[in-house]
Design an enzyme around this catalytic site. Structure first.
Site, mmCIF file in Angstrom:
data_model
loop_
_atom_site.group_PDB
_atom_site.id
_atom_site.type_symbol
_atom_site.label_atom_id
_atom_site.label_comp_id
_atom_site.label_asym_id
_atom_site.label_seq_id
_atom_site.Cartn_x
_atom_site.Cartn_y
_atom_site.Cartn_z
ATOM 1 N N SER A 1 26.486 20.597 32.165
ATOM 2 C CA SER A 1 26.586 19.472 31.318
ATOM 3 C C SER A 1 28.182 19.616 30.717
ATOM 4 O O SER A 1 29.223 19.683 31.132
ATOM 5 C CB SER A 1 25.217 19.664 30.949
ATOM 6 O OG SER A 1 25.209 18.289 30.013
ATOM 7 N N ASP B 1 29.963 12.706 29.318
ATOM 8 C CA ASP B 1 30.385 14.249 29.895
ATOM 9 C C ASP B 1 30.718 14.473 31.466
ATOM 10 O O ASP B 1 30.650 13.388 31.390
ATOM 11 C CB ASP B 1 29.059 14.758 28.920
ATOM 12 C CG ASP B 1 28.064 14.957 29.687
ATOM 13 O OD1 ASP B 1 27.652 13.654 30.082
ATOM 14 O OD2 ASP B 1 26.824 15.388 29.907
ATOM 15 N N ASP C 1 29.315 15.739 33.611
ATOM 16 C CA ASP C 1 28.026 15.295 34.714
ATOM 17 C C ASP C 1 27.456 13.427 34.516
ATOM 18 O O ASP C 1 26.809 13.704 35.120
ATOM 19 C CB ASP C 1 26.858 16.519 35.668
ATOM 20 C CG ASP C 1 26.310 16.039 33.820
ATOM 21 O OD1 ASP C 1 26.357 16.335 32.663
ATOM 22 O OD2 ASP C 1 24.855 16.451 33.963
#
Length: 573
Positions: free
Chosen positions: A144, A300, A302
């Protein structure tokens, strides 16, 4: 020293990856202990850790162990798991493609078909793909918004939702039962592909996902050509889908931060690829000022979180909090559907126990139930599933940590959906001569000045983990009676599943899964929460305040922060 035995076990493996062996030989005692004092655990967002050698690190062996447990779980708990298979996606981090293929090889060696995306894809598309392909489960390899040295591994159930505790505990038990990671048998990629057990996927799922996201538009005929958007994927997975989506929806003035559009495992243009961090918007602000953009958007790596910056009255860009963006989106969606006469008769909005109540107040004003879950979007995804077949419709779900879900054909937070809805809201209000900042101020004036704060207390390694446990234990054992000049009137202990009214001296049970979280309510309606992060070496302090004036609310946030941190510092000194 128990960690020394595990260290030697790894060091003495004949076929150990040479890079990992070199890392082991270079370890000092502190690094050795941190690498082996525990196994990586599943937190609020799966298994996440620093890349390297050791049981407490992300590497091909810990990945194999996790997949061996997941494979056994699927075979024993999900019907036709072999034929239905598992969908696997990954982001732009170091070793993400390798960890994804290693996952596929382990599953396929167990006879479970693995659908692997041909290149990096957003996490929400993985969630969509699980149901689209009627798969038995899903995997995303991502850390992440963590720093570059991290990677991670998240598992999804057959509904496209991250595994909830009851299910994850079964997987963890099977993972823990793997006695020796070096005994796990893995066939070659070529052999498994030739057997049809590893199948590469891409464009078909991409197109189906984008079409579903486009269906979320509320005002499809809205003029969008005048809205100026600056977008940055922060070197992650959202670049291609967001460009495609906004272009096909008619947004003509999309300005991408090109320096941050290319996948980069080191995230070289930012200190942290986290849209919650104002520093991640520096390049976006520079481009925004150059093109006079109306809004700035960043996702971000992902692509499950999104940050939004808007112009304040002075014309400067201000990064909204996750709570503020959530409130604006709830207001826009509900107000527009009411105008169109398309509001569901019954519906639910979902937030978490650390989310500001502002969005809840807006939703309740439209007559909708608001359900608060534990932190972790899997709990919101679970609630969406539980509503299937009922009279209630899913309206909206969000977390303070910049995660939103508008359409529940995805069962995880979805920045691609959120980008579209933020853009539409901005375009709509611009047509009325308003900025999103002005809309936010109107919401404050209508519902109250909800303000919040978040403090991250970073404490790394085994010593840091011990300190985090000490903080929670001390607060649990010695309940504070007064914070920021306000009496503590109620305590919610999610580890003990109790809610204690200190005024009436009564206690009731909390009907949520157990979690090491403490929430303290003050007499003026303010509250603060203490919880360890499930994905980073941090203790987090969440603060929320409401009053009739902005300045008063902000001052109270500062007072609560000062008092709580003073006690925390005394505990860990």
């Amino acid at each position: 020293m128990s960690y020394e035995n595990d260290y030697q076990l790894w060091l003495n493996q004949e076929n150990l990856d040479e890079t990992l062996k070199a890392r082991l030989l270079a370890m000092g005692e502190i690094e050795k202990e941190d690498a082996f004092y525990r196994n990586l655990e599943f937190g609020t967002a799966g298994m996440r850790g620093v890349i390297g050698a050791g049981t407490n690190r992300m590497n091909i062996y810990t990945i194999r162990k996790a997949n061996a447990g997941f494979a056994q779980f699927l075979l024993g708990n999900v019907g036709n798991a072999k034929e239905r298979g598992v969908v696997i996606a990954y982001d732009s981090r170091h070793f993400s493609p390798e960890f994804a293929m290693e996952s596929a090889k382990v599953l396929a060696t167990y006879g479970i078909k693995a659908y692997v995306f041909e290149s990096l894809r957003p996490t929400p598309e993985l969630s969509f793909a699980v149901r689209y392909l009627n798969a038995a489960g899903g995997i995303v390899v991502t850390a992440s918004h963590n720093p570059p040295e991290y990677n991670g591994y998240k598992i999804y159930d057959e509904t496209g939702c991250q595994s909830v505790p009851a299910e994850a505990e079964k997987v963890v038990a099977l993972v823990d039962a793997v006695a020796n990671v070096f005994d796990i048998q893995v066939k070659s990629e070529q052999e498994l592909k030739e057997a049809g057990l590893i199948v590469m996927i891409g464009e078909e799922v991409d197109n189906a996902y984008i079409e579903r996201v486009k269906s979320l538009e509320i005002n499809r005929d809205l003029s969008k050509k005048d809205l100026k958007i600056v977008f940055s994927p922060l070197h992650g997975t959202a670049d291609i889908p967001v460009r495609k989506l906004l272009k096909e929806c008619g947004y003509e003035q999309l300005h991408v931060v090109e320096e941050q559009s290319t996948p980069d495992s080191d995230f070289t243009t930012v200190k942290s690829p986290n849209p919650e961090d104002p520093a991640a918007f520096e390049m976006s602000i520079a481009l925004g000022e150059k093109v006079d953009a109306d809004i700035l958007i960043a996702t971000d790596p992902d692509a499950d979180r999104v940050g939004l910056a808007v112009k304040d009255p002075a014309g400067k860009y201000t990064l909204l909090t996750g709570n503020q963006t959530g409130a604006i989106l709830i207001h826009y969606i509900l107000s527009q559907k009411k105008l169109q006469g398309t509001l569901p008769a019954k519906g639910r909005v979902f937030n978490t126990i650390v989310t500001s109540e502002m969005g809840a107040a807006i939703a309740k004003s439209y007559g909708y139930d608001v359900v608060s879950t534990l932190t972790g979007f899997k709990f919101i995804g679970e609630q969406a599933r539980l509503m299937e077949g009922t009279d209630y419709e899913y309206i909206f779900g969000y977390e303070e940590s910049y995660g939103y879900l508008i359409g529940d054909f995805v069962r995880d937070k979805d920045s691609v959906q959120s980008v579209l809805m933020c853009a539409e809201a901005a375009a709509y209000y611009k047509s009325l001569g308003k900025t999103l900042y002005e809309v936010l101020v109107e919401l404050y004036e209508t519902y109250g000045f909800y303000r919040e704060g978040l403090v991250n207390i970073t404490l790394k390694g085994k010593e840091g983990a011990d300190k985090i446990n000490r903080i929670l234990s001390d607060f649990r054992q010695y309940t504070p009676t007064n914070i920021a000049g306000q009496s503590v009137v109620k305590v919610e202990d999610y580890k003990e599943s109790t809610c204690t009214d200190l005024v009436n001296e009564s206690t009731v049970d909390i009907d949520l899964p157990k979690s090491n979280v403490l929430k303290y309510h003050l007499e003026d309606g303010s509250w603060f929460v203490l919880r360890p992060s499930g994905t980073e070496p941090k203790a987090k302090v969440y603060i929320a305040v409401i009053s009739d004036m902005m300045e008063k609310s902000d001052a109270q946030v500062s007072k609560i922060k000062e008092d709580v941190l003073a006690r925390v510092n005394d505990i860990i000194a």
